[in-house]
Structure formats: structure tokens, C-alpha cells
Write an enzyme that holds these catalytic residues in place. Structure first.
Site, mmCIF file in Angstrom:
data_model
loop_
_atom_site.group_PDB
_atom_site.id
_atom_site.type_symbol
_atom_site.label_atom_id
_atom_site.label_comp_id
_atom_site.label_asym_id
_atom_site.label_seq_id
_atom_site.Cartn_x
_atom_site.Cartn_y
_atom_site.Cartn_z
ATOM 1 N N CYS A 78 2.139 -13.218 1.069
ATOM 2 C CA CYS A 78 1.567 -13.784 -0.167
ATOM 3 C C CYS A 78 2.598 -14.413 -1.107
ATOM 4 C CB CYS A 78 0.834 -12.696 -0.951
ATOM 5 S SG CYS A 78 -0.083 -11.552 0.066
ATOM 6 N N THR A 135 4.842 -7.126 4.163
ATOM 7 C CA THR A 135 4.367 -8.480 4.467
ATOM 8 C C THR A 135 4.126 -9.283 3.199
ATOM 9 O OG1 THR A 135 3.344 -7.726 6.508
ATOM 10 C CG2 THR A 135 2.508 -9.773 5.585
ATOM 11 N N CYS A 136 3.436 -8.698 2.233
ATOM 12 C CA CYS A 136 3.044 -9.458 1.039
ATOM 13 C C CYS A 136 4.261 -10.045 0.330
ATOM 14 C CB CYS A 136 2.253 -8.564 0.092
ATOM 15 S SG CYS A 136 1.936 -9.331 -1.490
ATOM 16 N N ARG A 189 -13.869 -19.724 9.588
ATOM 17 C CA ARG A 189 -15.076 -19.000 10.022
ATOM 18 C C ARG A 189 -15.308 -17.801 9.107
ATOM 19 N NH1 ARG A 189 -15.759 -14.880 13.665
ATOM 20 N NH2 ARG A 189 -13.619 -14.997 14.452
ATOM 21 N N GLU A 238 11.108 2.958 5.709
ATOM 22 C CA GLU A 238 10.830 1.539 5.989
ATOM 23 C C GLU A 238 11.983 1.036 6.841
ATOM 24 O OE1 GLU A 238 8.400 -1.075 5.295
ATOM 25 O OE2 GLU A 238 9.852 -1.935 6.702
ATOM 26 N N HIS A 248 -16.058 -25.907 -22.618
ATOM 27 C CA HIS A 248 -16.086 -27.334 -22.343
ATOM 28 C C HIS A 248 -14.817 -28.003 -22.867
ATOM 29 C CE1 HIS A 248 -18.003 -31.186 -21.623
ATOM 30 N NE2 HIS A 248 -17.649 -31.569 -22.833
ATOM 31 N N ARG A 269 -10.163 -23.840 17.688
ATOM 32 C CA ARG A 269 -11.040 -23.752 18.860
ATOM 33 C C ARG A 269 -12.526 -23.803 18.507
ATOM 34 N NH1 ARG A 269 -9.934 -17.400 20.579
ATOM 35 N NH2 ARG A 269 -10.731 -16.462 18.673
ATOM 36 N N GLU A 324 -17.251 -24.653 -16.029
ATOM 37 C CA GLU A 324 -18.453 -24.577 -16.874
ATOM 38 C C GLU A 324 -19.718 -24.835 -16.060
ATOM 39 O OE1 GLU A 324 -19.200 -27.745 -19.873
ATOM 40 O OE2 GLU A 324 -17.399 -28.701 -19.083
ATOM 41 N N GLY A 373 0.818 -1.214 0.000
ATOM 42 C CA GLY A 373 0.000 0.000 0.000
ATOM 43 C C GLY A 373 0.844 1.252 0.000
ATOM 44 N N TYR A 407 -7.183 -18.169 7.442
ATOM 45 C CA TYR A 407 -6.445 -18.283 6.175
ATOM 46 C C TYR A 407 -5.065 -18.921 6.398
ATOM 47 C CZ TYR A 407 -9.046 -14.557 3.524
ATOM 48 O OH TYR A 407 -9.948 -13.782 2.849
ATOM 49 N N GLU A 461 -3.868 -22.581 5.120
ATOM 50 C CA GLU A 461 -2.920 -22.601 3.996
ATOM 51 C C GLU A 461 -1.619 -23.283 4.424
ATOM 52 O OE1 GLU A 461 -2.528 -18.510 2.776
ATOM 53 O OE2 GLU A 461 -4.323 -18.588 1.526
ATOM 54 N N LYS A 485 4.567 -17.411 0.382
ATOM 55 C CA LYS A 485 3.538 -18.434 0.624
ATOM 56 C C LYS A 485 3.138 -19.120 -0.681
ATOM 57 C CE LYS A 485 -0.520 -17.593 -0.059
ATOM 58 N NZ LYS A 485 -1.481 -16.906 0.760
#
Ligand code: NDP
Length: 478
Positions: A47, A41-42, A204, A34, A461, A198, A466, A15, A177, A181, A50
């Protein structure tokens, strides 16, 4: 009053970097601080690594499937050390790309930690003080361990990419997540994974049928999933080995045999709420993330912070202090990379391009990279049913590719349709590559497509997706 810069961005993640570059493109003088690695993080610990681990883990099933298709191919073994060094080389490359993009846009990068001294002044750990007309806080979030004695013995997701060796066994705590993952990834890489969640069902907030199918698929791939279960006690296994009364004899014996794991991960003795005691080579807490709003001087200058540490912002990402804005996970709205990027772009339009642009958080598609994946947009069946009368179109089947190879795994395609407007309110896919599929379905759903629009679309197809345009009769109404 003259300021040193027009915009100071704190945080070089997805961001912050996007906002800095876009603002600089308008001619603004921009600086960014920074204190860790550019990319955030990404790119560095989320991401990107991962997804590369998802790819790495997906090869485990391939030899058996290839043999079923007539290939003479043997099972292989996975070399974590070789993968990890390539992974880190790739992350270094991406970090360098981010730095060059920023510098190429004219953004001045400070490799330092920043805090706000007042509504227009940033203080850096280098000692520099820089005044700015606008300040954008894009500091992201960090993993949070539960409040439990010895919780520091457990790893968090940041640590996984740094492990020197893969543990032979791992307990993953959580059902969101990251927990799901990582359970699939590590199991795919050959780690014996146990997962405690839990609640009554993992993931959830997602559609119940999709959650159920993923939970079954995870168990089928060998993940020892315990629902309604949490850790009550944990300790370093080596310390417990002498205390036979706390530790089963076999656990005590295995503790001394455990291989040494890398950074922080160490054999851990765990007692669960179901009374079960076991030693794991490592424990991973995937129990949620917390906004990085501490030690920034925010409250001292009047920025309001919520109960979970999130910076309170309005629809334009503006805080209670007019010169200070915040975007991304530090605001704890929708914690996804593309959302942080959108928030950054809307901020630049609003502040530097004179077009007040609120962020549209409605109908955001996302994917959970379990195996199989889940792709989802819009309302779950449960949420839609509570809102209005609906039709549910749902099919679950064995896909051609794996069915031919004799696998029992199933996929799920599901549409939730409003009876009143005929609009597709939700689309949920559990299938290999569901993330890719939902990206395309999301365009139609975001445009307000009706079930009849889906029906008018001729199927491609033979594909799994489909089914999304060939389901004619509602499975149920509610
Ligand atoms: P989530 O909030 O999704 O999940 C946290 C999990 O930990 C929940 O299952 C929660 O249970 C459980 N939990 C929380 N506290 C405790 C506790 N004290 N003891 C035991 N269990 C606990 O967080 P994640 O860390 O998985 O992910 C953070 C965010 O990152 C996500 O919300 C998502 O926005 C983003 N993300 C997105 C990805 C993607 O798009 N593919 C991938 C990874 C992360 P309960 O359900 O009962 O609250």
C-alpha cells in the site's frame, strides 16, 4: 506451567504489530519475530510504496491541465532513480517508526524466522526456543506466479519497488487490484503498458458499470488492454532471438535494442492465447497472492490449513489448536490492511481483555487506486439484484475540473437501494479521490442509512460527490 511470554506474534506486518502493541498495553509479556522487514507487505512492498507511486504518476497530466487553466508550464520528464531513492529512504524511516513503536510498548523483537515446535513453543532461526501462553500467526501472503514454464522470468509486485530502471515496455498479466493499479501507475510514469486479462472484464467482483468505466479510462490513457487473453508461452528474448521462426522479425530486432532492466526483469518473448507474439522489456505477474502458511510447523501441531494454504480460523481468529490464533492475509478472509488490524485488535480484546469480540467483516469499504480511482462499499448492482428488488441511482458526467481543461474523462456515482427497506445497499464511485469519498459515504452505509437519509443531506456545492445526495429518480429498478 510458566511460559516465557504471554504472547508470541509471528510476523511484523500491520496486523501482527498492532496486536503485539495492544497486548503489551494490557500488561502482557509479548515477543514478536519478523524475518524480513518490520511493516510487512503494506508498508514495505504494498500500500505505502504503491500510493507514493500513484502520486508520482499523477503529475504526468498536470502540465497540460495547468496550461489549459492559463499557466505557462512545460512538460517535464520523470527521474525514476531520484524517486526510488527517496521512496526507499521513506520506507526505511517507516520501518524504524514501527520498530520504535514496538520497542516503546515493551515488545521484544526478534529479527529471525520462527516456526512452531508445539502448541506453546516457538523455535527461532537464531536457535532460541521461546514458550508462549498464546501464539498469533500473522505472516501475511506473497505474490503467486502462474504455473507456466519460464514464469520465473516475470516480475511480481514485490520487485517493482526495487527496479533499477523503469522498463520502456511492460506486459501486466491479471485483472485484479494490483494489475490495474500497476498498469495505471506505470503508464503514468511513461512505461508502454500492455495488459492481458483472461476474463471478460477487469476487476471481477466489482460493480459492472464501474468496471466498464475504469476499463475505458485505462484504454484512453494508452494502456493496451486485451480481455479474454492470457500468456501461453514465454521465454527469455535473448534466447529466442536466434530462432526467427518463433519470433517475428521486428520482435527479434527489438530484443537486441532493449535496455537492460533492473532486478530480475529481462526482455521476455511472449506468445498470447490470441496467437500474438511480442517482446516486452519486462513482464509483471499480478495473478493473485497466496497465504504464507508454509514451513511454520502448523499442520504438525494440528492447525488446519485450507486448499489455498489459508489457516482455518473461527470468528475469533482461533485455529483448531486453542493456543494458536491467526489474523490477516494468512487466513485469506478479506485481504486488506485495515481488516488485518481489526482482526488483531479483536484478538487482543478476546484473549487479553476478557471481551470475546468476533471480527465484523460486513460492509467493508475499499478503494482501487487506478486513475481514476474506484471507491466501493456494499453490494454491486448484480449481487443486490440477485438478492432482492432494488432501485439503482446512477449518474456519469464530465467533472468540472477536467472538463474545463477539455478532457473527455467521466466520473460515476452510483447507489443501490433496497425497495423493501430503503437502505443503501451499495455505493460505487469512480472519480479522482474516490478513495477519500467512499471513506465518508461508508460511515452512512455502515450505519444503515436509507436513500431518504441521503436525500435529506444538503449538497456540498460545487463538488463531484454532491451527486450522491441529489439523484432523485431511479435510473432503473430490478
Ligand atoms: P486478485 O485476486 O485481486 O487478482 C488476481 C488476478 O489475476 C485476477 O484478475 C485473476 O483472474 C488473475 N489470475 C489468477 N490466476 C491467473 C492465471 N493463472 N493466469 C492469468 N490470470 C490469473 O489479486 P491481486 O494480486 O491483484 O491482489 C491481491 C489482494 O491484495 C486483493 O484481493 C486485495 O485484497 C489486496 N489488494 C488491495 C489493494 C487495495 O485495497 N487498493 C491493492 C492491492 C492489493 P480471475 O479474475 O479470472 O480470477
Amino acid at each position: 506451567m510458566g511460559f516465557d511470554v504471554d504472547l508470541f506474534v509471528i510476523g511484523g506486518g500491520s496486523g501482527g504489530v498492532r496486536a503485539a502493541r495492544m497486548a503489551a498495553a494490557t500488561g502482557a509479556r509479548v515477543a514478536l519475530a519478523e524475518d524480513s522487514r518490520l511493516g510487512g507487505t503494506c508498508v514495505i512492498r504494498g500500500c505505502v510504496p504503491k500510493k507514493l507511486m500513484v502520486f508520482a504518476s499523477s503529475f504526468r497530466e498536470l502540465p497540460a491541465e495547468a496550461r489549459a487553466y492559463g499557466w505557462d508550464i512545460a512538460d517535464g520528464s520523470f527521474d525514476w532513480t531520484s524517486f526510488r531513492s527517496k521512496l526507499h529512504a521513506e520506507l526505511d524511516r517507516l520501518e524504524d517508526v514501527y520498530r520504535r513503536l514496538l520497542e516503546g510498548s515493551g515488545v521484544v523483537v526478534h529479527d529471525a524466522r520462527a516456526r512452531l515446535a508445539d502448541a506453546h513453543t516457538v523455535e527461532l532461526t537464531t536457535g532460541a526456543r521461546i514458550t508462549a501462553k498464546h501464539i498469533l500467526v500473522a505472516t501475511g501472503g506473497r505474490p503467486e506466479r502462474p504455473d507456466l514454464p519460464n514464469a520465473q522470468l516475470g516480475l511480481v509486485s514485490d520487485d517493482l519497488f526495487e527496479l533499477e530502471d523503469l522498463p520502456q515496455s511492460m506486459l501486466i498479466v491479471g485483472g485484479g487490484y494490483i494489475a490495474c493499479e500497476m498498469a495505471c501507475i506505470l503508464s503514468g510514469l511513461g512505461v508502454k503498458v500492455t495488459q492481458y486479462y483472461r476474463g471478460a472484464q477487469i476487476l471481477r467482483g466489482f460493480d459492472d458499470e464501474a468496471r466498464g468505466l475504469i476499463a475505458e479510462a485505462m484504454k484512453d490513457q494508452g494502456i493496451d488492454l486485451h480481455l479474454g487473453t492470457n500468456i501461453v508461452e514465454m521465454a527469455e528474448a535473448a534466447a529466442m532471438a536466434g530462432q526467427g521462426d518463433h519470433m517475428g522479425a521486428s520482435a527479434a530486432a527489438s530484443a537486441s535494442l532493449l535496455p537492460s532492466t533492473g532486478k530480475r526483469g529481462c526482455p521476455v518473448w511472449v506468445k498470447a492465447t490470441n496467437g500474438h507474439e511480442q517482446v516486452f522489456d519486462a513482464v509483471l505477474f499480478a495473478t493473485g497472492r497466496r497465504p504464507n502458511s508454509d514451513h511454520l510447523g502448523l499442520e504438525d501441531i494440528g492447525v488446519s490449513i485450507g486448499r489455498r494454504g489459508e489457516i482455518t480460523v473461527d470468528a475469533y481468529s482461533q485455529t483448531a489448536v486453542p493456543s494458536v490464533y491467526a489474523i490477516g492475509d494468512v487466513t485469506d478472509r478479506v485481504n486488506l490492511t485495515p481488516v488485518a488490524i481489526r482482526e488483531g485488535m479483536a484478538f487482543v480484546r478476546t484473549v487479553f481483555e476478557g471481551q470475546p469480540t468476533p471480527v465484523d467483516h460486513d460492509l467493508i469499504a475499499s478503494a482501487v487506486f487506478t486513475q481514476p480511482e474506484m471507491g466501493t462499499i456494499g453490494l454491486t448492482e448484480e449481487a443486490a439484484r440477485a438478492q432482492e428488488p432494488i432501485e439503482v441511482y446512477c449518474t456519469s458526467f464530465r467533472p468540472m475540473r477536467s472538463a474545463f481543461a477539455g478532457a473527455q474523462s467521466r466520473v460515476l456515482m452510483k447507489l443501490i437501494v433496497s425497495v423493501a427497506t430503503r437502505r443503501v445497499l451499495g455505493c460505487h464511485i469512480v472519480a479522482p479521490e474516490a478513495g477519500e469519498m467512499i471513506q465518508l459515504a461508508a460511515i452512512a452505509v455502515k450505519m444503515g442509512a436509507t436513500k431518504e437519509d441521503f436525500d435529506r443531506t444538503v449538497a456540498v456545492h460545487p463538488t463531484m460527490a454532491e451527486e450522491l445526495v441529489t439523484m432523485r429518480t431511479p435510473t432503473r429498478t430490478a
